[in-house]
Motif scaffolding. Structure first.
Motif, PDB file in Angstrom:
ATOM      1  N   VAL A 192       0.852  -1.172   0.000  1.00  0.00           N
ATOM      2  CA  VAL A 192       0.000   0.000   0.000  1.00  0.00           C
ATOM      3  C   VAL A 192       0.897   1.233   0.000  1.00  0.00           C
ATOM      4  O   VAL A 192       1.798   1.362   0.821  1.00  0.00           O
ATOM      5  CB  VAL A 192      -0.925   0.008   1.235  1.00  0.00           C
ATOM      6  CG1 VAL A 192      -1.751   1.275   1.281  1.00  0.00           C
ATOM      7  CG2 VAL A 192      -1.813  -1.220   1.229  1.00  0.00           C
ATOM      8  N   ARG A 193       0.676   2.139  -0.935  1.00  0.00           N
ATOM      9  CA  ARG A 193       1.474   3.353  -1.050  1.00  0.00           C
ATOM     10  C   ARG A 193       0.581   4.566  -0.792  1.00  0.00           C
ATOM     11  O   ARG A 193      -0.494   4.678  -1.358  1.00  0.00           O
ATOM     12  CB  ARG A 193       2.086   3.482  -2.448  1.00  0.00           C
ATOM     13  CG  ARG A 193       2.933   2.305  -2.863  1.00  0.00           C
ATOM     14  CD  ARG A 193       4.338   2.442  -2.303  1.00  0.00           C
ATOM     15  NE  ARG A 193       5.132   1.314  -2.781  1.00  0.00           N
ATOM     16  CZ  ARG A 193       5.856   0.566  -2.002  1.00  0.00           C
ATOM     17  NH1 ARG A 193       5.908   0.798  -0.728  1.00  0.00           N
ATOM     18  NH2 ARG A 193       6.547  -0.440  -2.483  1.00  0.00           N
ATOM     19  N   ALA A 194       1.026   5.444   0.054  1.00  0.00           N
ATOM     20  CA  ALA A 194       0.293   6.682   0.318  1.00  0.00           C
ATOM     21  C   ALA A 194       0.778   7.733  -0.677  1.00  0.00           C
ATOM     22  O   ALA A 194       1.974   7.946  -0.833  1.00  0.00           O
ATOM     23  CB  ALA A 194       0.529   7.140   1.740  1.00  0.00           C
ATOM     24  N   GLU A 195      -0.161   8.340  -1.364  1.00  0.00           N
ATOM     25  CA  GLU A 195       0.191   9.382  -2.322  1.00  0.00           C
ATOM     26  C   GLU A 195      -0.377  10.705  -1.834  1.00  0.00           C
ATOM     27  O   GLU A 195      -1.540  10.785  -1.449  1.00  0.00           O
ATOM     28  CB  GLU A 195      -0.374   9.025  -3.690  1.00  0.00           C
ATOM     29  CG  GLU A 195       0.219   7.759  -4.268  1.00  0.00           C
ATOM     30  CD  GLU A 195      -0.366   7.410  -5.624  1.00  0.00           C
ATOM     31  OE1 GLU A 195      -0.979   8.309  -6.259  1.00  0.00           O
ATOM     32  OE2 GLU A 195      -0.225   6.276  -6.043  1.00  0.00           O
ATOM     33  N   PRO A 196       0.458  11.761  -1.878  1.00  0.00           N
ATOM     34  CA  PRO A 196      -0.053  13.062  -1.446  1.00  0.00           C
ATOM     35  C   PRO A 196      -1.068  13.594  -2.458  1.00  0.00           C
ATOM     36  O   PRO A 196      -0.948  13.357  -3.659  1.00  0.00           O
ATOM     37  CB  PRO A 196       1.196  13.940  -1.404  1.00  0.00           C
ATOM     38  CG  PRO A 196       2.176  13.260  -2.284  1.00  0.00           C
ATOM     39  CD  PRO A 196       1.851  11.809  -2.269  1.00  0.00           C
ATOM     40  N   ILE A 197      -2.071  14.262  -1.953  1.00  0.00           N
ATOM     41  CA  ILE A 197      -3.054  14.895  -2.841  1.00  0.00           C
ATOM     42  C   ILE A 197      -3.046  16.403  -2.556  1.00  0.00           C
ATOM     43  O   ILE A 197      -2.762  16.842  -1.447  1.00  0.00           O
ATOM     44  CB  ILE A 197      -4.467  14.308  -2.647  1.00  0.00           C
ATOM     45  CG1 ILE A 197      -4.904  14.461  -1.178  1.00  0.00           C
ATOM     46  CG2 ILE A 197      -4.506  12.842  -3.038  1.00  0.00           C
ATOM     47  CD1 ILE A 197      -6.352  14.104  -0.965  1.00  0.00           C
ATOM     48  N   ALA A 198      -3.342  17.173  -3.591  1.00  0.00           N
ATOM     49  CA  ALA A 198      -3.371  18.622  -3.437  1.00  0.00           C
ATOM     50  C   ALA A 198      -4.687  19.038  -2.813  1.00  0.00           C
ATOM     51  O   ALA A 198      -5.752  18.554  -3.196  1.00  0.00           O
ATOM     52  CB  ALA A 198      -3.208  19.287  -4.806  1.00  0.00           C
TER      53      ALA A 198
END
Length: 133
Positions: free
Chosen positions: A124-130
Motif C-alpha cells: 500500500v502506497r500513500a500518495e499526497p493529494i493537493a
C-alpha cells in the motif's frame, strides 16, 4: 474421593487453579461432566513444522493446542531469530516456502518482508493529494 478426582482432572486439563478449587462433585457430577465443561487437546508435532508467525517471524511449531470448534487452533512456536516461544492463533500462522514441494511464500509473508504490514500482495502506497484551497 470424587472431589479429589475432579480437582486433579481440572488441574490436568488446564483449568485455572481458582476454577479447580471451586469445582466439586456437587457442581459437576462426574468426570464426563468435567470433560464437557473443559475439553482441550494438545498435540506435539514430531517433527516440528517450519512456519512463519505474522509480526514475529519464521520459526518451528512444535505443538498445537485445540480448545474446540469455537476457537482458533493455537500453534506453539519457537521463533528462529529470538528463541522466544509464542502461542500464535491460527490466522497468524503461515507455512514457510518450500521449493522442493513447490510451495511459494504466502502473500502476507512476502508483503511483510517488503515492509508492508497490511498483508496485501501489493504494498500500500500513500500518495499526497493537493488540497483544493
Amino acid at each position: 474421593m470424587g472431589r479429589v478426582l475432579l480437582a486433579s482432572l481440572g488441574y490436568t486439563l488446564g483449568v485455572q487453579d481458582s476454577y479447580a478449587r471451586a469445582m466439586s462433585a456437587d457442581a459437576l457430577g462426574t468426570a464426563d461432566d468435567l470433560a464437557r465443561f473443559w475439553s482441550m487437546t494438545m498435540q506435539q508435532l514430531d517433527p516440528p513444522l517450519p512456519v512463519h508467525v505474522l509480526d514475529k517471524g519464521p520459526g518451528f511449531a512444535f505443538a498445537v493446542i485445540d480448545y474446540g470448534q469455537e476457537y482458533n487452533l493455537i500453534w506453539v512456536t519457537a521463533i528462529n531469530e529470538t528463541g522466544e516461544i509464542w502461542c500464535a492463533p491460527n490466522p497468524k500462522v503461515r507455512m514457510q516456502a518450500n521449493w522442493t514441494m513447490g510451495r511459494k511464500a504466502p502473500p502476507a509473508v512476502v508483503a511483510r518482508q517488503n515492509g508492508d504490514c497490511s498483508g496485501d500482495a501489493e504494498p500500500v502506497r500513500a500518495e499526497p493529494i493537493a488540497k483544493p484551497n
